[in-house]
Design a protein around this motif. Structure first.
Motif, PDB file in Angstrom:
ATOM      1  N   ARG A   1     -21.460  12.258  -5.939  1.00 16.98           N
ATOM      2  CA  ARG A   1     -20.536  11.314  -6.601  1.00 16.98           C
ATOM      3  C   ARG A   1     -21.308  10.485  -7.627  1.00 16.98           C
ATOM      4  NH1 ARG A   1     -19.762   6.876  -2.766  1.00 16.98           N
ATOM      5  NH2 ARG A   1     -21.818   6.458  -3.639  1.00 16.98           N
ATOM      6  N   ASP A   2     -22.490   9.996  -7.224  1.00 10.94           N
ATOM      7  CA  ASP A   2     -23.290   9.181  -8.147  1.00 10.94           C
ATOM      8  C   ASP A   2     -23.763   9.986  -9.353  1.00 10.94           C
ATOM      9  OD1 ASP A   2     -22.905   6.967  -6.623  1.00 10.94           O
ATOM     10  OD2 ASP A   2     -24.889   6.974  -5.682  1.00 10.94           O
ATOM     11  N   LEU A   3     -24.136  11.246  -9.116  1.00 12.23           N
ATOM     12  CA  LEU A   3     -24.569  12.080 -10.255  1.00 12.23           C
ATOM     13  C   LEU A   3     -23.407  12.289 -11.221  1.00 12.23           C
ATOM     14  CD1 LEU A   3     -26.855  14.848  -8.669  1.00 12.23           C
ATOM     15  CD2 LEU A   3     -27.566  12.781  -9.893  1.00 12.23           C
ATOM     16  N   LEU A   4     -22.204  12.478 -10.670  1.00 10.73           N
ATOM     17  CA  LEU A   4     -21.031  12.656 -11.548  1.00 10.73           C
ATOM     18  C   LEU A   4     -20.716  11.359 -12.291  1.00 10.73           C
ATOM     19  CD1 LEU A   4     -18.798  14.972  -9.350  1.00 10.73           C
ATOM     20  CD2 LEU A   4     -19.856  15.533 -11.549  1.00 10.73           C
ATOM     21  N   ASN A   5     -20.900  10.224 -11.623  1.00 14.26           N
ATOM     22  CA  ASN A   5     -20.689   8.931 -12.302  1.00 14.26           C
ATOM     23  C   ASN A   5     -21.666   8.777 -13.469  1.00 14.26           C
ATOM     24  OD1 ASN A   5     -18.602   8.159 -10.719  1.00 14.26           O
ATOM     25  ND2 ASN A   5     -19.835   6.944  -9.292  1.00 14.26           N
TER      26      ASN A   5
ATOM     27  N   PHE B   1     -22.697   8.387 -19.174  1.00  9.19           N
ATOM     28  CA  PHE B   1     -23.538   8.718 -20.329  1.00  9.19           C
ATOM     29  C   PHE B   1     -22.985   9.916 -21.114  1.00  9.19           C
ATOM     30  CE2 PHE B   1     -26.137   6.347 -17.386  1.00  9.19           C
ATOM     31  CZ  PHE B   1     -26.763   5.422 -18.214  1.00  9.19           C
ATOM     32  N   SER B   2     -21.741  10.260 -20.841  1.00 11.34           N
ATOM     33  CA  SER B   2     -21.053  11.378 -21.521  1.00 11.34           C
ATOM     34  C   SER B   2     -21.921  12.638 -21.567  1.00 11.34           C
ATOM     35  CB  SER B   2     -20.676  10.983 -22.959  1.00 11.34           C
ATOM     36  OG  SER B   2     -19.992   9.792 -22.948  1.00 11.34           O
ATOM     37  N   LEU B   3     -22.470  13.002 -20.408  1.00 14.36           N
ATOM     38  CA  LEU B   3     -23.342  14.182 -20.355  1.00 14.36           C
ATOM     39  C   LEU B   3     -22.499  15.429 -20.098  1.00 14.36           C
ATOM     40  CD1 LEU B   3     -26.223  12.857 -18.051  1.00 14.36           C
ATOM     41  CD2 LEU B   3     -26.176  12.955 -20.562  1.00 14.36           C
ATOM     42  N   PRO B   4     -22.619  16.434 -20.940  1.00  9.66           N
ATOM     43  CA  PRO B   4     -21.867  17.668 -20.697  1.00  9.66           C
ATOM     44  C   PRO B   4     -22.348  18.377 -19.426  1.00  9.66           C
ATOM     45  CG  PRO B   4     -22.847  17.673 -22.902  1.00  9.66           C
ATOM     46  CD  PRO B   4     -23.393  16.480 -22.190  1.00  9.66           C
TER      47      PRO B   4
ATOM     48  N   GLU C   1     -16.618  19.758  -6.481  1.00  9.55           N
ATOM     49  CA  GLU C   1     -16.942  20.854  -7.392  1.00  9.55           C
ATOM     50  C   GLU C   1     -16.675  20.431  -8.818  1.00  9.55           C
ATOM     51  OE1 GLU C   1     -15.755  24.703  -5.840  1.00  9.55           O
ATOM     52  OE2 GLU C   1     -16.936  24.164  -4.076  1.00  9.55           O
ATOM     53  N   ASP C   2     -17.662  20.630  -9.662  1.00  6.07           N
ATOM     54  CA  ASP C   2     -17.551  20.180 -11.040  1.00  6.07           C
ATOM     55  C   ASP C   2     -18.528  21.023 -11.847  1.00  6.07           C
ATOM     56  OD1 ASP C   2     -18.096  18.576 -13.460  1.00  6.07           O
ATOM     57  OD2 ASP C   2     -16.829  17.103 -12.459  1.00  6.07           O
ATOM     58  N   SER C   3     -18.055  21.584 -12.943  1.00  6.52           N
ATOM     59  CA  SER C   3     -18.909  22.512 -13.707  1.00  6.52           C
ATOM     60  C   SER C   3     -20.144  21.805 -14.259  1.00  6.52           C
ATOM     61  CB  SER C   3     -18.113  23.161 -14.831  1.00  6.52           C
ATOM     62  OG  SER C   3     -17.627  22.144 -15.684  1.00  6.52           O
ATOM     63  N   ARG C   4     -20.100  20.474 -14.358  1.00  2.00           N
ATOM     64  CA  ARG C   4     -21.277  19.761 -14.869  1.00  2.00           C
ATOM     65  C   ARG C   4     -22.445  19.788 -13.880  1.00  2.00           C
ATOM     66  NH1 ARG C   4     -18.402  14.210 -16.202  1.00  2.00           N
ATOM     67  NH2 ARG C   4     -17.440  14.842 -14.240  1.00  2.00           N
TER      68      ARG C   4
ATOM     69  N   ILE D   1     -25.485  18.146 -15.994  1.00  2.00           N
ATOM     70  CA  ILE D   1     -26.555  17.435 -15.290  1.00  2.00           C
ATOM     71  C   ILE D   1     -27.947  17.847 -15.804  1.00  2.00           C
ATOM     72  CG2 ILE D   1     -26.708  19.094 -13.345  1.00  2.00           C
ATOM     73  CD1 ILE D   1     -26.642  15.356 -12.870  1.00  2.00           C
ATOM     74  N   CYS D   2     -28.044  19.086 -16.314  1.00  2.00           N
ATOM     75  CA  CYS D   2     -29.330  19.588 -16.856  1.00  2.00           C
ATOM     76  C   CYS D   2     -29.809  18.743 -18.029  1.00  2.00           C
ATOM     77  CB  CYS D   2     -29.182  21.012 -17.363  1.00  2.00           C
ATOM     78  SG  CYS D   2     -29.138  22.182 -16.057  1.00  2.00           S
ATOM     79  N   ASP D   3     -28.886  18.043 -18.672  1.00  2.00           N
ATOM     80  CA  ASP D   3     -29.286  17.220 -19.819  1.00  2.00           C
ATOM     81  C   ASP D   3     -30.212  16.078 -19.405  1.00  2.00           C
ATOM     82  OD1 ASP D   3     -27.781  18.791 -21.530  1.00  2.00           O
ATOM     83  OD2 ASP D   3     -25.954  17.727 -20.987  1.00  2.00           O
ATOM     84  N   LEU D   4     -30.293  15.824 -18.109  1.00  2.00           N
ATOM     85  CA  LEU D   4     -31.197  14.764 -17.628  1.00  2.00           C
ATOM     86  C   LEU D   4     -32.623  15.277 -17.456  1.00  2.00           C
ATOM     87  CD1 LEU D   4     -28.838  13.382 -14.862  1.00  2.00           C
ATOM     88  CD2 LEU D   4     -29.685  12.017 -16.780  1.00  2.00           C
ATOM     89  N   ARG D   5     -32.764  16.597 -17.375  1.00  2.00           N
ATOM     90  CA  ARG D   5     -34.072  17.189 -17.048  1.00  2.00           C
ATOM     91  C   ARG D   5     -35.139  16.829 -18.056  1.00  2.00           C
ATOM     92  NH1 ARG D   5     -35.442  22.668 -17.299  1.00  2.00           N
ATOM     93  NH2 ARG D   5     -37.564  22.203 -16.660  1.00  2.00           N
ATOM     94  N   GLY D   6     -36.233  16.274 -17.542  1.00  2.00           N
ATOM     95  CA  GLY D   6     -37.369  15.943 -18.397  1.00  2.00           C
ATOM     96  C   GLY D   6     -37.146  14.729 -19.280  1.00  2.00           C
TER      97      GLY D   6
END
Ligand SMILES: Cc1cc2nc3c(=O)[nH]c(=O)nc-3n(C[C@H](O)[C@H](O)[C@H](O)COP(=O)(O)O)c2cc1C
Length: 372
Positions: free
Chosen positions: A333-337, A342-345, A46-49, A347-352
């Motif tokens: 785990r890989d998505l969190l890595n 990439f210091s992403l606040p 569980e991770d808010s990101r 996961i949505c920051d990857l969209r598009g």
């Protein structure tokens, strides 16, 4: 690794459906004991990101179990404990039915593919309701989607009544409902994707949807782009909350094995086509119509490819059979890595963002475009 090299070869010696039933029975038993809580404890990430709220529904992470694995809602607590952000049960039919004669699931491990012609075996909406009632509050630690399909005995003109009957019975239990008009194994079902019948079906369902549950529409990968335009138009007019793309395909493209088995193909050979469909939908649908991507996902690299093409959520089924029960936890785990690297606040920051997703895929060991 252990699953692929030891457990899978052993399991794959037996008939697919017998193994599926044994696994589901074991999962059902574990779900009825405190053991599933231990699985949840060890596998939860569980991770808010990773969390997001879409169409008013909270998803603790973007990876769901696609419909078809737990059709009758027998083992939801354990399946959720594997790490999924959402479990979509079903397809549930209004009338209990056995589905097509067996054998009806075929594996192609070298291709990472399955072909199935299940034909909606379902305990029926009434029985599924009883199964759901058995769970205590807190037993299902993720979002619950309920996928509904048409009963075989119901003629296609009466399809709306059939879908409404299942929806009405189950509506208090689902966080969302997926309207399945895209399974290849129920004669005539895919006709419901055509503009007129689809509009009527969705209008009737929305009429019966007094509590405004989010209705999602699940479509086939075999639709032409012009047909996808129609789907988008009708989805928008019918206040559809999201599109799930895609179901299994009639095509045998990218399957290297030779087979005459009839049915819908899923897994790796479907991936490239589902990506195209998702990319087209994201480019042409209104921005407030989310896309749930499904087809050939078994790693974070695949999920990234879908995010890069605009998907908000992903689902998998065949990946679970091919890679084993830890596939979701490894993917998260890989998505969190990736978020860390990439210091992403979020996961949505990857969209598009194709460039960032490709870079993230390279970081994970291979490029999203190469994997096509
Ligand atoms: C054995 C099997 C049964 C399925 N049953 C259903 C179903 O009842 N309803 C549905 O909407 N999709 C069903 N699907 C399709 C999956 O939900 C998913 O859309 C498709 O398999 C592509 O994803 P995948 O490549 O990750 O498996 C089924 C797939 C398989 C392999």
């Amino acid at each position: 690794m252990v699953y692929r090299s030891l457990i899978r070869p052993l399991l794959f010696r037996f008939d697919s459906e017998s193994i599926h039933h044994s696994t589901l029975s074991l999962s059902k038993w574990i779900s009825s004991t405190p053991l599933w809580r231990a699985v949840d404890f060890f596998l939860k990430r569980e991770d808010s990101r990773l969390a997001q709220t879409l169409f008013g529904v909270h998803f603790k992470n973007p990876v769901g179990l696609a419909a078809g694995f737990d059709k009758d809602a027998l083992a939801v607590p354990l399946l959720a404990a594997l790490g999924f952000g959402c479990i979509e049960i079903g397809s549930v039919t209004a009338v209990a039915q056995p589905g097509n004669p067996k054998p009806r699931i075929f594996r192609f491990p070298e291709d990472g593919a399955l072909i199935n012609r299940m034909g909606f075996p379902s305990a029926g909406a009434e029985a599924v309701l009883e199964h759901l009632k058995r769970y205590q509050k807190g037993d299902i630690r993720c979002t619950l989607g309920i996928n509904i399909g048409k009963s075989k005995i119901t003629p296609i003109e009466k399809a709306p009544d059939d879908y409404i009957s299942s929806f009405a019975k189950l509506r208090t239990f689902g966080d969302y409902f997926a309207v399945n008009v895209s399974s290849p194994n129920t004669p005539g079902l895919r006709q419901l994707q055509e503009k007129g019948p689809l509009r009527e079906l969705l209008a009737r369902l929305q009429e019966a949807n007094e509590t405004e549950k989010p209705l999602l529409l699940k479509i086939a990968p075999d639709l032409e782009f012009s047909a996808l335009d129609d789907v988008i138009e009708v989805a928008e007019q019918s206040r559809i909350a999201a599109i799930i793309a895609t179901n299994t395909t009639f095509s045998r493209e990218r399957l290297t094995a030779t087979t005459n088995e009839v049915g819908g193909m899923s897994g790796s050979p479907l991936y490239a086509r589902s990506l195209q469909v998702v990319e087209y939908l994201s480019a042409h649908a209104p921005k407030n119509l989310p896309i749930v991507a499904v087809g050939g996902i078994s790693s974070a690299v695949h999920a990234l490819a879908y995010f890069s093409r605009g998907a908000q959520l992903v689902q998998l089924y065949t990946g679970l059979i091919m890679e084993g029960p830890f596939v979701v936890s490894a993917l998260l785990r890989d998505l969190l890595n990736v978020c860390d690297r990439f210091s992403l606040p979020h996961i949505c920051d990857l969209r598009g963002n194709k460039e960032l997703c490709d870079e993230a895929s390279r970081f994970l060991g291979s490029s999203a475009t190469e994997s096509l």
